[in-house]
Design an enzyme around this catalytic site. Sequence first.
Site, mmCIF file in Angstrom:
data_model
loop_
_atom_site.group_PDB
_atom_site.id
_atom_site.type_symbol
_atom_site.label_atom_id
_atom_site.label_comp_id
_atom_site.label_asym_id
_atom_site.label_seq_id
_atom_site.Cartn_x
_atom_site.Cartn_y
_atom_site.Cartn_z
ATOM 1 N N SER A 57 0.740 -1.150 -0.096
ATOM 2 C CA SER A 57 0.011 0.052 0.008
ATOM 3 C C SER A 57 0.777 1.285 0.085
ATOM 4 C CB SER A 57 -0.638 0.023 1.195
ATOM 5 O OG SER A 57 -0.273 0.096 2.380
ATOM 6 N N HIS A 71 -3.644 -4.121 -5.121
ATOM 7 C CA HIS A 71 -3.867 -3.485 -3.610
ATOM 8 C C HIS A 71 -5.269 -3.599 -3.488
ATOM 9 C CE1 HIS A 71 -4.377 0.534 -0.933
ATOM 10 N NE2 HIS A 71 -3.945 -0.623 -0.252
ATOM 11 N N GLU A 111 -7.133 -2.044 -6.436
ATOM 12 C CA GLU A 111 -6.101 -1.145 -7.356
ATOM 13 C C GLU A 111 -5.042 -1.928 -7.949
ATOM 14 O OE1 GLU A 111 -6.199 3.336 -5.244
ATOM 15 O OE2 GLU A 111 -4.774 1.747 -4.233
ATOM 16 N N ASN A 117 -4.909 6.536 -1.840
ATOM 17 C CA ASN A 117 -4.041 7.330 -0.821
ATOM 18 C C ASN A 117 -3.587 8.514 -1.170
ATOM 19 O OD1 ASN A 117 -4.412 5.594 1.569
ATOM 20 N ND2 ASN A 117 -2.988 4.237 0.743
#
Length: 505
Positions: free
Chosen positions: A123, A144, A156, A194
């Site tokens: 991540s 991910h 992802e 993120n």
Amino acid sequence: MTALDLSSPVAVVGTGTMGQGIAQVALVAGHPVRLYDTVPGRAQEAAAAIGARLDRLVEKDRLTAADRDAARARLLPAENLADLADCALVAEAVLERLDVKQELLRELEGIVGADCLLVTNTSSLSVTAIGAALGDPGRFVGLHFFNPAPLLPLVEVVSGHATDVTMATRAYETARAWGKTPVACADTPGFIVNRIARPFYAEAFAVYEAQGADPATIDAILRESGGFRMGAFELTDLIGQDVNESVTHSVWQSFFQDVRFTPSLAQRRLVESGRFGRKTGQGWYDYREGAEPSEPHTAERAQQPAYVVVEGDLGPAAELLALVREAGIPVREEEEDHGTRLVLPSGGQLALADGQTSVEFRDVVYFDLALDYRRATRIALSASQDTTSQTLTEAIGLFQALGKDVSVIGDVPGMIVARTVARIVDLAHDAVAKGVATEEDIDTAMRLGVNYPLGPFEWSRKLGRNWAYALLDDLHLREPSGRYAPSLALYRHAYASDKREGSTS
């Protein structure tokens, strides 16, 4: 290239929470699954834990007993990496350290077949950097998953610099076959979620650090006006302050300390104090037994104004006029282009947050952006020391007459929801311009990955093509650190809109 055949064995190396979750997803989809962990006995424990979760799915009628039994028969702990030799996909979910992951993958490359897809669930690390350890980085891709992997739909699919497009496509289609919603992403710090989610936390913390409002009030405004599932303070307490701050710091460092991603000093102090949130009993909030719950600031009842005068176009707040009329308050409209404002009987002004401060104008109260003014249950107001008490009282009374709780915060330019949404929209446009992902995938990722009420591009269309640019440009003039400087992509977006509409402004 299509998804892996269900008869193809899948392996997961690393049997912590994420490793077990990924293994369960592949197992329930129908694959034979092998678990490996360097700690003796850990793989057997993980297999037992997955079996127990399958039992709970049967109890909840989400899985048949026959399917559970078949899945258990397909789940095998592995005693060593050599047991993974015939696997078609091996996913690593080990310690988030580059050297650890690289060493593992080098060893795996010498064991598995040449067509085996090697996967990382990292991540925070660069997929490109991890894959650089391989002789054939073309078959290496990031998948991910979000925690808990069996429940959350988003994956992802991250292509490193050397990832072969056919292998990325295989990983994408396999994730889809596993019942997930995949989004394609280039190898960028933070990937999609993120990277673009940073302002949600950063702006809430910035308002707090500027003494604009307390955590409970900021969270209530984000939820009840912005439509977010949780506020930034309660969400980071749930995630863990140490985890959230670590991700923020990693993204900031990976972008060469770009000021747009600067971590919060207040959060750093919280982490240094060992107050990580729910898991330690204290974070922004106190979760210890007997602790008093934190309540948002809510204004006392005030008299509603006798009427309001509308000057200009209220833009994203236009639906307020219908609500004011429904509340029985007369609305007078004047054909003057003074921007988004209402004039109150006192002569004071009520304006939608635009990146300016109340102290710059005589007797003005700003109100924050709402996802939906009809459904919003709370509205934030901002006033300065130069705002008269009568104007503030009338502004409070107006929104209370519309059935809203009112929170009065400090003289914060851009307020809370408005500045947060504007920055999210800006980072999303910047990401598309730099080839990180498509608009559609970004909207999907932010809705499914962090439960945003709208994707950034959905929000951008709803608010108007130049709304976010104008607000950030105003903020940048007042805080010229670069944090609020609109991206070139957002500038081009706003300028193209003006050209198409024939404007020369």
